[in-house]
Design a protein around this motif. Structure first.
Motif, PDB file in Angstrom:
ATOM      1  N   ALA A  84       0.831  -1.201   0.000  1.00 23.84           N
ATOM      2  CA  ALA A  84       0.000   0.000   0.000  1.00 23.84           C
ATOM      3  C   ALA A  84       0.867   1.253   0.000  1.00 23.84           C
ATOM      4  CB  ALA A  84      -0.926  -0.006   1.218  1.00 23.84           C
ATOM      5  N   LEU A  85       1.905   1.260   0.830  1.00 25.98           N
ATOM      6  CA  LEU A  85       2.785   2.415   0.870  1.00 25.98           C
ATOM      7  C   LEU A  85       3.530   2.575  -0.449  1.00 25.98           C
ATOM      8  CD1 LEU A  85       3.978   4.768   2.352  1.00 25.98           C
ATOM      9  CD2 LEU A  85       5.587   3.221   3.489  1.00 25.98           C
ATOM     10  N   ALA A  86       3.910   1.464  -1.070  1.00 21.39           N
ATOM     11  CA  ALA A  86       4.588   1.530  -2.362  1.00 21.39           C
ATOM     12  C   ALA A  86       3.703   2.199  -3.421  1.00 21.39           C
ATOM     13  CB  ALA A  86       4.983   0.126  -2.818  1.00 21.39           C
ATOM     14  N   VAL A  87       2.398   1.950  -3.345  1.00 20.22           N
ATOM     15  CA  VAL A  87       1.460   2.575  -4.288  1.00 20.22           C
ATOM     16  C   VAL A  87       1.476   4.089  -4.124  1.00 20.22           C
ATOM     17  CG1 VAL A  87      -1.004   2.853  -4.830  1.00 20.22           C
ATOM     18  CG2 VAL A  87      -0.054   0.571  -4.496  1.00 20.22           C
ATOM     19  N   VAL A  88       1.504   4.557  -2.875  1.00 22.18           N
ATOM     20  CA  VAL A  88       1.504   5.993  -2.613  1.00 22.18           C
ATOM     21  C   VAL A  88       2.828   6.612  -3.054  1.00 22.18           C
ATOM     22  CG1 VAL A  88       1.164   7.783  -0.863  1.00 22.18           C
ATOM     23  CG2 VAL A  88      -0.039   5.609  -0.665  1.00 22.18           C
ATOM     24  N   VAL A  89       3.933   5.939  -2.752  1.00 26.91           N
ATOM     25  CA  VAL A  89       5.245   6.446  -3.153  1.00 26.91           C
ATOM     26  C   VAL A  89       5.339   6.568  -4.668  1.00 26.91           C
ATOM     27  CG1 VAL A  89       7.716   5.933  -3.177  1.00 26.91           C
ATOM     28  CG2 VAL A  89       6.409   5.571  -1.089  1.00 26.91           C
ATOM     29  N   GLU A  90       4.783   5.580  -5.348  1.00 25.65           N
ATOM     30  CA  GLU A  90       4.817   5.593  -6.815  1.00 25.65           C
ATOM     31  C   GLU A  90       4.013   6.767  -7.383  1.00 25.65           C
ATOM     32  OE1 GLU A  90       3.679   2.659 -10.577  1.00 25.65           O
ATOM     33  OE2 GLU A  90       3.533   1.930  -8.531  1.00 25.65           O
ATOM     34  N   ALA A  91       2.939   7.139  -6.692  1.00 27.78           N
ATOM     35  CA  ALA A  91       2.093   8.230  -7.174  1.00 27.78           C
ATOM     36  C   ALA A  91       2.643   9.602  -6.802  1.00 27.78           C
ATOM     37  CB  ALA A  91       0.674   8.071  -6.610  1.00 27.78           C
ATOM     38  N   ALA A  92       3.573   9.643  -5.855  1.00 27.83           N
ATOM     39  CA  ALA A  92       4.105  10.915  -5.374  1.00 27.83           C
ATOM     40  C   ALA A  92       5.169  11.460  -6.322  1.00 27.83           C
ATOM     41  CB  ALA A  92       4.693  10.739  -3.980  1.00 27.83           C
ATOM     42  N   THR A  93       5.424  12.765  -6.206  1.00 27.81           N
ATOM     43  CA  THR A  93       6.520  13.402  -6.935  1.00 27.81           C
ATOM     44  C   THR A  93       7.697  13.527  -5.981  1.00 27.81           C
ATOM     45  OG1 THR A  93       5.000  14.673  -8.332  1.00 27.81           O
ATOM     46  CG2 THR A  93       7.267  15.463  -8.165  1.00 27.81           C
ATOM     47  N   VAL A  94       8.802  12.899  -6.344  1.00 24.13           N
ATOM     48  CA  VAL A  94       9.998  12.914  -5.501  1.00 24.13           C
ATOM     49  C   VAL A  94      11.119  13.607  -6.262  1.00 24.13           C
ATOM     50  CG1 VAL A  94      11.656  11.535  -4.202  1.00 24.13           C
ATOM     51  CG2 VAL A  94       9.291  10.749  -4.403  1.00 24.13           C
ATOM     52  N   LYS A  95      11.637  14.695  -5.696  1.00 23.48           N
ATOM     53  CA  LYS A  95      12.754  15.414  -6.308  1.00 23.48           C
ATOM     54  C   LYS A  95      13.914  15.469  -5.316  1.00 23.48           C
ATOM     55  CE  LYS A  95      10.127  18.431  -9.438  1.00 23.48           C
ATOM     56  NZ  LYS A  95       9.885  19.840  -9.854  1.00 23.48           N
ATOM     57  N   ASP A  96      15.129  15.530  -5.869  1.00 21.09           N
ATOM     58  CA  ASP A  96      16.276  15.658  -4.977  1.00 21.09           C
ATOM     59  C   ASP A  96      16.597  17.130  -4.760  1.00 21.09           C
ATOM     60  OD1 ASP A  96      17.728  16.581  -7.176  1.00 21.09           O
ATOM     61  OD2 ASP A  96      18.721  14.663  -7.527  1.00 21.09           O
ATOM     62  N   THR A  97      17.594  17.400  -3.953  1.00 20.38           N
ATOM     63  CA  THR A  97      17.927  18.781  -3.596  1.00 20.38           C
ATOM     64  C   THR A  97      18.489  19.570  -4.776  1.00 20.38           C
ATOM     65  OG1 THR A  97      20.032  17.886  -2.765  1.00 20.38           O
ATOM     66  CG2 THR A  97      18.321  18.344  -1.142  1.00 20.38           C
ATOM     67  N   ASN A  98      18.788  18.882  -5.860  1.00 24.44           N
ATOM     68  CA  ASN A  98      19.216  19.569  -7.084  1.00 24.44           C
ATOM     69  C   ASN A  98      18.049  19.877  -8.008  1.00 24.44           C
ATOM     70  OD1 ASN A  98      21.939  19.450  -6.325  1.00 24.44           O
ATOM     71  ND2 ASN A  98      22.217  17.425  -7.251  1.00 24.44           N
ATOM     72  N   GLY A  99      16.838  19.509  -7.569  1.00 24.23           N
ATOM     73  CA  GLY A  99      15.659  19.764  -8.381  1.00 24.23           C
ATOM     74  C   GLY A  99      15.373  18.684  -9.406  1.00 24.23           C
ATOM     75  N   GLU A 100      16.163  17.604  -9.385  1.00 24.37           N
ATOM     76  CA  GLU A 100      15.974  16.519 -10.341  1.00 24.37           C
ATOM     77  C   GLU A 100      14.923  15.540  -9.826  1.00 24.37           C
ATOM     78  OE1 GLU A 100      17.444  16.264 -13.290  1.00 24.37           O
ATOM     79  OE2 GLU A 100      18.569  18.125 -12.995  1.00 24.37           O
ATOM     80  N   VAL A 101      14.046  15.080 -10.735  1.00 25.11           N
ATOM     81  CA  VAL A 101      13.045  14.082 -10.369  1.00 25.11           C
ATOM     82  C   VAL A 101      13.731  12.747 -10.123  1.00 25.11           C
ATOM     83  CG1 VAL A 101      11.016  12.796 -11.133  1.00 25.11           C
ATOM     84  CG2 VAL A 101      11.199  15.234 -11.640  1.00 25.11           C
ATOM     85  N   VAL A 102      13.404  12.124  -9.012  1.00 23.80           N
ATOM     86  CA  VAL A 102      13.986  10.831  -8.655  1.00 23.80           C
ATOM     87  C   VAL A 102      13.051   9.727  -9.109  1.00 23.80           C
ATOM     88  CG1 VAL A 102      14.762   9.350  -6.765  1.00 23.80           C
ATOM     89  CG2 VAL A 102      15.160  11.823  -6.665  1.00 23.80           C
ATOM     90  N   ASP A 103      13.547   8.860  -9.972  1.00 27.45           N
ATOM     91  CA  ASP A 103      12.749   7.738 -10.458  1.00 27.45           C
ATOM     92  C   ASP A 103      13.054   6.523  -9.596  1.00 27.45           C
ATOM     93  OD1 ASP A 103      11.275   5.911 -11.782  1.00 27.45           O
ATOM     94  OD2 ASP A 103      12.340   6.029 -13.701  1.00 27.45           O
ATOM     95  N   LEU A 104      12.227   6.296  -8.599  1.00 23.23           N
ATOM     96  CA  LEU A 104      12.464   5.191  -7.676  1.00 23.23           C
ATOM     97  C   LEU A 104      12.207   3.837  -8.320  1.00 23.23           C
ATOM     98  CD1 LEU A 104      10.851   6.733  -4.488  1.00 23.23           C
ATOM     99  CD2 LEU A 104      13.276   6.496  -4.978  1.00 23.23           C
ATOM    100  N   ASP A 105      11.516   3.805  -9.453  1.00 23.37           N
ATOM    101  CA  ASP A 105      11.261   2.539 -10.125  1.00 23.37           C
ATOM    102  C   ASP A 105      12.546   1.889 -10.601  1.00 23.37           C
ATOM    103  OD1 ASP A 105       8.571   2.731  -9.766  1.00 23.37           O
ATOM    104  OD2 ASP A 105       8.175   3.682 -11.693  1.00 23.37           O
ATOM    105  N   ASP A 106      13.607   2.704 -10.736  1.00 24.88           N
ATOM    106  CA  ASP A 106      14.873   2.162 -11.218  1.00 24.88           C
ATOM    107  C   ASP A 106      15.628   1.410 -10.139  1.00 24.88           C
ATOM    108  OD1 ASP A 106      14.403   3.198 -13.664  1.00 24.88           O
ATOM    109  OD2 ASP A 106      15.656   4.986 -13.402  1.00 24.88           O
ATOM    110  N   GLU A 107      15.153   1.550  -8.888  1.00 27.28           N
ATOM    111  CA  GLU A 107      15.885   0.954  -7.772  1.00 27.28           C
ATOM    112  C   GLU A 107      15.306  -0.412  -7.419  1.00 27.28           C
ATOM    113  OE1 GLU A 107      18.552   2.457  -6.894  1.00 27.28           O
ATOM    114  OE2 GLU A 107      17.991   4.043  -8.269  1.00 27.28           O
TER     115      GLU A 107
END
Length: 474
Positions: A414-437
């Motif tokens: 369930a938490l993975a579903v929410v994380v996947e739907a969220a926008t995650v950016k790093d401190t450099n402003g780059e979008v982090v694609d967690l699916d690659d991990e």
């Protein structure tokens, strides 16, 4: 049977149940049979005493009491199912009416899982640390590996920073040597800061065969938190010699042929570690943001049980293994009892909210747990527990804890579903694609367990009741 539900507050209800007496017949028959096996009446064989004789000799009231005690759980469960409730913990039952051959009526107050509305969570946005590995990070990693392959050789001089000494220790408090304050043949590297505050300064300048005394606050043991006079006898002094940083060292310390290959591998490993940390940070921040979006009323008794369980585990397991009591722990942490209680309550509330919200998400998203997912989770849990997978699986089955593990996996999904739907950016402003991990799913799973695992016992009433009856620690 008739039942009605009265809502006392968002997390507690009162069931009112009325049972026609004929529905008590199976339990009455069972009560007569049970009493028959327990009593001896002259003129009758054991187990063959008629019901009327039992009533005359032992009283109809004793039979009714036995029958009601036997029947109440069944009628309570039927009322819960009829009311479509999700109870938490054991009910407070009050028999309001019991008329022989007429009616049984009772009320049952119990905490329930609150109704939770999960809002749109697709707008959650969080910022995490960027994955950056510097040359200094690599050199530090290689240096740590170099330290592991250091050699030592005895020296006839005063001990200095970086030297390895063999020492005997004796701790006194108020002039008395502590039973657990004596240690012999301890190997210690000066400057590592791994023993007592002040020992590095005390040992510096002392030769083999010499002694020194200093004062330090004990971190563990029977006198944890107290000032002690520490006597140190130095047996040997040895200098540490580090291997040269070259290709020969790389071949000795790793599977690589050159130092540059070793450094490249160190960079790769550090990047993987930082990506894992990044994924962990993302799921923690997304979870916090999700909890902030949802209004979750918490049952009072459940919160009390959760706080008590967490405090018990800390005092009797974590601190016990460290040789500390709560008072010494608070002193080391520089916290008051009031600050500790407030933090514990906050953690307990968050754990309960997390479990409620993720469980509701499991239902909303209709998430199921497959056998392969459960097996993988069981393997991870076995590894962290120090047991073999077979031993852990056997303990889980014998303890009736399979549903608990299924719940952990489902909450992780369930938490993975929410994380996947969220926008995650790093401190450099780059979008982090967690699916690659590859590790992300496992990281998210671990995060869900970490927040909600502690409230598992309290949130599963049947298991909690059985555990409390059979043992002091679930």
């Amino acid at each position: 049977m008739k039942s009605a539900v009265e809502t006392l507050n968002p997390t507690r209800v009162r069931l009112t149940v009325e049972v026609p007496f004929e529905e008590l017949k199976p339990s009455l028959d069972a009560a007569y049979k049970k009493i028959n096996q327990q009593v001896t009446v002259p003129g009758f064989r054991k187990g063959k005493v008629p019901a009327r004789v039992i009533d005359q000799r032992f009283g109809r009231g004793a039979v009714l009491e036995e029958a009601v005690n036997d029947a109440l759980p069944k009628f309570y469960t039927e009322a819960v199912n009829e009311g479509e409730l999700n109870p938490l913990g054991q009910p407070e039952v009050d028999i309001t009416e019991l008329k022989d051959n007429e009616v049984l009526a009772f009320t049952a107050e119990v905490d329930i899982r609150p109704a939770i509305e999960i809002p749109d969570y697709s707008g959650i946005a969080v910022e995490v640390d960027a994955v950056e590995v510097s040359d200094e990070d690599i050199e530090k990693s290689v240096e740590q590996l170099r330290e592991r392959f250091a050699s030592t050789s005895p020296v006839e001089r005063a001990a200095a920073d970086g030297d390895v000494v063999t020492i005997d220790l004796e701790a006194k408090v108020d002039g008395e040597v502590l039973e657990d304050g004596v240690a012999q043949g301890v190997t210690y590297t000066i400057g590592s800061g791994e023993l007592l505050d002040g020992i590095d300064e005390a040992l510096t300048g002392v030769e083999a065969g010499g002694s020194t005394t200093f004062t330090s606050e004990l971190k563990g043991g029977s006198a944890a938190g107290k000032e002690a006079e520490i006597k140190v006898d130095v047996t040997t002094v040895a200098a540490r010699e580090l291997p040269e940083l070259d290709d020969e060292f790389a071949q000795m310390a790793s599977e690589f042929d050159t130092l540059e290959e070793l450094r490249a591998d160190s960079r790769k490993r550090l990047e993987q570690m930082k990506k894992y940390d990044q994924a962990t940070q993302a799921q923690e921040k997304v979870l916090d943001a999700l909890i902030e979006l949802v209004e979750v009323p918490i049952p009072e008794k459940l919160l009390e049980d959760e706080i008590r369980t967490r405090k018990h585990n800390l005092e009797n397991h974590q601190l016990g293994q460290m040789g500390l009591d709560l008072e010494a722990y608070l002193k080391i942490q520089e916290k008051t009892a009031e600050e500790f209680d407030a933090e514990l309550k906050e953690q307990a509330e968050k754990g309960i909210k997390t479990q409620f919200v993720l469980d509701e998400l499991v239902n909303k998203e209709q998430l199921n747990v497959g056998q392969e997912e459960l097996t993988e989770h069981l393997m991870r849990r076995a590894q962290s527990s120090g047991m073999s997978p077979d031993q852990f699986a056997q303990a889980v089955v014998e303890g009736g804890q399979v549903p608990m593990l299924v719940g952990e996996v489902a909450r992780g999904k369930a938490l993975a579903v929410v994380v996947e739907a969220a926008t995650v950016k790093d401190t450099n402003g780059e979008v982090v694609d967690l699916d690659d991990e590859d590790e992300t799913g496992e990281t998210v799973q671990a995060g869900a367990e970490g927040e909600s695992g502690a409230s598992e016992e309290a949130a599963e009433p049947a298991k909690a009741a059985e555990a409390e009856e059979g043992k002091t620690e679930a």
